[in-house]
Design a protein around this motif. Structure first.
Motif, PDB file in Angstrom:
ATOM      1  N   ALA A  26      -2.290  -6.990  -7.695  1.00 42.92           N
ATOM      2  CA  ALA A  26      -2.834  -6.449  -8.807  1.00 42.92           C
ATOM      3  C   ALA A  26      -1.622  -5.116  -9.169  1.00 42.92           C
ATOM      4  O   ALA A  26      -1.123  -4.628  -8.009  1.00 42.92           O
ATOM      5  N   GLU A  27      -1.582  -4.862 -10.414  1.00 43.64           N
ATOM      6  CA  GLU A  27      -0.781  -3.813 -10.670  1.00 43.64           C
ATOM      7  C   GLU A  27      -1.164  -2.372 -10.308  1.00 43.64           C
ATOM      8  O   GLU A  27      -2.611  -2.180  -9.863  1.00 43.64           O
ATOM      9  N   HIS A  28      -0.505  -1.322  -9.631  1.00 43.51           N
ATOM     10  CA  HIS A  28      -0.977  -0.011  -9.195  1.00 43.51           C
ATOM     11  C   HIS A  28      -0.396   1.055 -10.100  1.00 43.51           C
ATOM     12  O   HIS A  28       0.697   1.105 -10.369  1.00 43.51           O
ATOM     13  N   ILE A  29      -1.635   1.448 -10.998  1.00 38.59           N
ATOM     14  CA  ILE A  29      -1.194   2.222 -12.157  1.00 38.59           C
ATOM     15  C   ILE A  29      -1.906   3.610 -11.911  1.00 38.59           C
ATOM     16  O   ILE A  29      -3.313   3.744 -11.328  1.00 38.59           O
ATOM     17  N   ILE A  30      -1.289   4.614 -11.882  1.00 38.67           N
ATOM     18  CA  ILE A  30      -2.037   6.018 -11.955  1.00 38.67           C
ATOM     19  C   ILE A  30      -2.487   6.509 -13.199  1.00 38.67           C
ATOM     20  O   ILE A  30      -1.556   6.534 -14.260  1.00 38.67           O
ATOM     21  N   ARG A  31      -3.855   6.607 -13.559  1.00 34.37           N
ATOM     22  CA  ARG A  31      -4.442   6.986 -14.827  1.00 34.37           C
ATOM     23  C   ARG A  31      -4.955   8.544 -14.671  1.00 34.37           C
ATOM     24  O   ARG A  31      -5.538   8.616 -13.773  1.00 34.37           O
ATOM     25  N   THR A  32      -4.510   9.181 -15.771  1.00 39.15           N
ATOM     26  CA  THR A  32      -4.725  10.627 -15.784  1.00 39.15           C
ATOM     27  C   THR A  32      -5.252  10.918 -17.465  1.00 39.15           C
ATOM     28  O   THR A  32      -4.501  10.155 -18.462  1.00 39.15           O
ATOM     29  N   ALA A  33      -6.185  11.631 -17.581  1.00 39.52           N
ATOM     30  CA  ALA A  33      -6.332  12.072 -18.982  1.00 39.52           C
ATOM     31  C   ALA A  33      -6.995  13.538 -18.984  1.00 39.52           C
ATOM     32  O   ALA A  33      -7.182  14.147 -17.886  1.00 39.52           O
ATOM     33  N   LEU A  79     -12.469  15.879 -12.486  1.00 38.50           N
ATOM     34  CA  LEU A  79     -13.118  14.713 -12.035  1.00 38.50           C
ATOM     35  C   LEU A  79     -12.319  13.679 -11.493  1.00 38.50           C
ATOM     36  O   LEU A  79     -11.251  13.336 -12.255  1.00 38.50           O
ATOM     37  N   ARG A  80     -12.837  12.993 -10.549  1.00 40.29           N
ATOM     38  CA  ARG A  80     -12.138  12.078  -9.831  1.00 40.29           C
ATOM     39  C   ARG A  80     -12.938  10.675  -9.857  1.00 40.29           C
ATOM     40  O   ARG A  80     -14.113  10.749  -9.251  1.00 40.29           O
ATOM     41  N   VAL A  81     -12.657   9.755 -10.807  1.00 37.56           N
ATOM     42  CA  VAL A  81     -13.323   8.594 -10.851  1.00 37.56           C
ATOM     43  C   VAL A  81     -12.685   7.186 -10.588  1.00 37.56           C
ATOM     44  O   VAL A  81     -11.610   7.090 -10.812  1.00 37.56           O
ATOM     45  N   PRO A  82     -13.418   6.122 -10.109  1.00 38.10           N
ATOM     46  CA  PRO A  82     -12.877   4.799  -9.828  1.00 38.10           C
ATOM     47  C   PRO A  82     -12.238   4.216 -11.126  1.00 38.10           C
ATOM     48  O   PRO A  82     -12.739   4.601 -12.338  1.00 38.10           O
ATOM     49  N   VAL A  83     -11.103   3.615 -11.016  1.00 40.40           N
ATOM     50  CA  VAL A  83     -10.359   3.223 -12.126  1.00 40.40           C
ATOM     51  C   VAL A  83     -11.192   2.364 -13.108  1.00 40.40           C
ATOM     52  O   VAL A  83     -11.087   2.368 -14.291  1.00 40.40           O
ATOM     53  N   ALA A 106      -0.920   6.644 -18.460  1.00 40.60           N
ATOM     54  CA  ALA A 106      -0.764   5.382 -17.465  1.00 40.60           C
ATOM     55  C   ALA A 106       0.477   5.184 -16.814  1.00 40.60           C
ATOM     56  O   ALA A 106       1.432   5.012 -17.630  1.00 40.60           O
ATOM     57  N   GLU A 107       0.668   5.653 -15.297  1.00 45.18           N
ATOM     58  CA  GLU A 107       2.108   5.442 -14.939  1.00 45.18           C
ATOM     59  C   GLU A 107       2.139   4.212 -13.730  1.00 45.18           C
ATOM     60  O   GLU A 107       1.046   4.214 -13.118  1.00 45.18           O
ATOM     61  N   ASP A 108       2.946   3.368 -13.980  1.00 38.66           N
ATOM     62  CA  ASP A 108       2.963   2.180 -13.131  1.00 38.66           C
ATOM     63  C   ASP A 108       3.824   2.515 -11.971  1.00 38.66           C
ATOM     64  O   ASP A 108       4.931   2.653 -12.087  1.00 38.66           O
ATOM     65  N   VAL A 109       3.195   2.552 -10.858  1.00 36.60           N
ATOM     66  CA  VAL A 109       4.024   2.783  -9.461  1.00 36.60           C
ATOM     67  C   VAL A 109       3.985   1.539  -8.511  1.00 36.60           C
ATOM     68  O   VAL A 109       3.946   1.704  -7.520  1.00 36.60           O
ATOM     69  N   THR A 110       3.857   0.399  -9.349  1.00 36.17           N
ATOM     70  CA  THR A 110       3.730  -0.790  -8.322  1.00 36.17           C
ATOM     71  C   THR A 110       4.936  -0.912  -7.674  1.00 36.17           C
ATOM     72  O   THR A 110       4.743  -1.194  -6.376  1.00 36.17           O
ATOM     73  N   GLY A 111       6.181  -0.615  -8.270  1.00 32.87           N
ATOM     74  CA  GLY A 111       7.505  -0.514  -7.364  1.00 32.87           C
ATOM     75  C   GLY A 111       7.231   0.342  -6.142  1.00 32.87           C
ATOM     76  O   GLY A 111       7.816   0.153  -5.197  1.00 32.87           O
ATOM     77  N   GLN A 112       6.842   1.516  -6.407  1.00 33.02           N
ATOM     78  CA  GLN A 112       6.838   2.549  -5.347  1.00 33.02           C
ATOM     79  C   GLN A 112       5.941   2.102  -4.184  1.00 33.02           C
ATOM     80  O   GLN A 112       6.181   2.173  -3.023  1.00 33.02           O
ATOM     81  N   ASP A 169      -4.781   6.759  -3.092  1.00 29.91           N
ATOM     82  CA  ASP A 169      -5.720   7.526  -3.547  1.00 29.91           C
ATOM     83  C   ASP A 169      -5.682   7.776  -5.138  1.00 29.91           C
ATOM     84  O   ASP A 169      -6.665   7.818  -5.699  1.00 29.91           O
ATOM     85  N   ARG A 170      -4.307   7.834  -5.532  1.00 33.72           N
ATOM     86  CA  ARG A 170      -4.031   8.139  -7.009  1.00 33.72           C
ATOM     87  C   ARG A 170      -4.219   6.939  -7.752  1.00 33.72           C
ATOM     88  O   ARG A 170      -4.344   6.776  -9.007  1.00 33.72           O
ATOM     89  N   THR A 171      -3.973   5.921  -7.316  1.00 34.61           N
ATOM     90  CA  THR A 171      -4.279   4.648  -8.308  1.00 34.61           C
ATOM     91  C   THR A 171      -5.463   4.028  -8.064  1.00 34.61           C
ATOM     92  O   THR A 171      -6.012   3.244  -8.872  1.00 34.61           O
ATOM     93  N   SER A 172      -6.388   4.414  -6.976  1.00 38.39           N
ATOM     94  CA  SER A 172      -7.940   4.054  -6.846  1.00 38.39           C
ATOM     95  C   SER A 172      -8.643   4.610  -7.738  1.00 38.39           C
ATOM     96  O   SER A 172      -9.656   4.291  -8.020  1.00 38.39           O
ATOM     97  N   LEU A 173      -8.355   6.157  -7.929  1.00 39.75           N
ATOM     98  CA  LEU A 173      -9.017   7.132  -8.402  1.00 39.75           C
ATOM     99  C   LEU A 173      -8.482   7.771  -9.576  1.00 39.75           C
ATOM    100  O   LEU A 173      -7.311   8.158  -9.429  1.00 39.75           O
ATOM    101  N   ALA A 174      -8.990   7.621 -10.882  1.00 35.61           N
ATOM    102  CA  ALA A 174      -8.419   8.200 -11.995  1.00 35.61           C
ATOM    103  C   ALA A 174      -8.775   9.600 -12.010  1.00 35.61           C
ATOM    104  O   ALA A 174      -9.699  10.172 -11.452  1.00 35.61           O
TER     105      ALA A 174
END
Length: 252
Positions: A26-33, A79-83, A106-112, A169-174
């Motif tokens: 699955a893609e690893h994406i860091i979501r912030t709002a 607030l930290r919530v599941p993606v 939304a930042e894709d960090v799959t490569g990292q 942590d950053r990809t599993s919790l937005a």
């Protein structure tokens, strides 16, 4: 032979037995709002936001509350919530009041993630080789050198593991930054007829009269010292100089 080249032959079976290249599950994406919502009661809206985060399987992070000079509260909470529940929680938070501002990223960090995992595997293999060399070392100088190398590589491995944990942590919790501000209360009473009446005119005229009287009093206070000096000067002139002046004879 013909059997090897035919479909289903040995060559074909050998090709099908070769494992395919691994794929990223699955893609690893860091979501912030970031949300700014205007509400009537900040404590109530804050409790609703906390409940929404906890019910979604998340938690409440940093929280800051302040009150301005007019008594209006303003709270900023992280607030930290599941993606998986990210969009649902955002919708719930927007419904607590009037949405003023919203931004999402939304930042894709799959490569990292893939790069860090590969480096961790290599570093672990390197640490294992150093330990094998230490087990076979016979001279004290070699043992000392290998121990220093092992400490350095273990430190690098721990740093990579920390990066991996942070990415997980950053990809599993937005992360949702919510700002709640109170709606200013209108103090002016809303009436059906806003036209001024007789009492309004009377009150306005009385206010103008008091203002004019106050300014006249101020002007009188400013002029009074000069008037006293002028009166004393005139009185002294009449008492001292007036009698010495020649008087005109009266005509018959």
């Amino acid at each position: 032979s013909a059997d090897q080249g035919a479909p289903g032959g040995a060559a074909d079976r050998s090709r099908s037995a070769v494992p395919s290249a691994p794929r990223v599950a699955a893609e690893h994406i860091i979501r912030t709002a970031s949300l700014t919502v205007r509400v009537k009661d900040v404590p109530t809206a804050l409790d609703e936001a906390r409940t929404a985060a906890v019910n979604a399987g998340g938690y409440v992070g940093d929280e800051t509350t302040r009150r301005d000079g007019r008594g209006h509260e303003r709270t900023r909470v992280v607030l930290r919530v599941p993606v998986d529940a990210y969009e649902e929680v955002l919708a719930d938070l927007e419904g607590t009041g009037t949405l003023i501002e919203r931004s999402a990223n939304a930042e894709d960090v799959t490569g990292q993630v893939v790069d860090v995992e590969s480096r961790i595997r290599s570093q672990r293999a390197s640490v294992a080789r150093i330990r094998e060399l230490m087990d076979r070392a016979t001279r004290l100088s070699d043992v000392v050198t290998l121990e220093g190398e092992l400490s350095s590589r273990q430190a690098d491995l721990e740093s990579l593991l920390a990066q991996q944990a942070s990415l997980k942590d950053r990809t599993s919790l937005a992360t949702i930054t919510l700002t709640l501000s109170e709606t200013p209360v209108r103090k002016a009473a809303e009436k059906g007829d806003d036209d001024p009446g007789f009492l309004d005119a009377l009150a306005g005229g009385w206010g103008v009269f008091l203002t004019l009287l106050r300014w006249l009093t101020v002007a009188l206070g400013a002029v009074l010292p000069f008037a006293v000096v002028a009166a004393v000067a005139v009185l002294g002139w009449r008492k001292l100089v007036g009698p010495r002046l020649p008087r005109r004879p009266r005509q018959p």
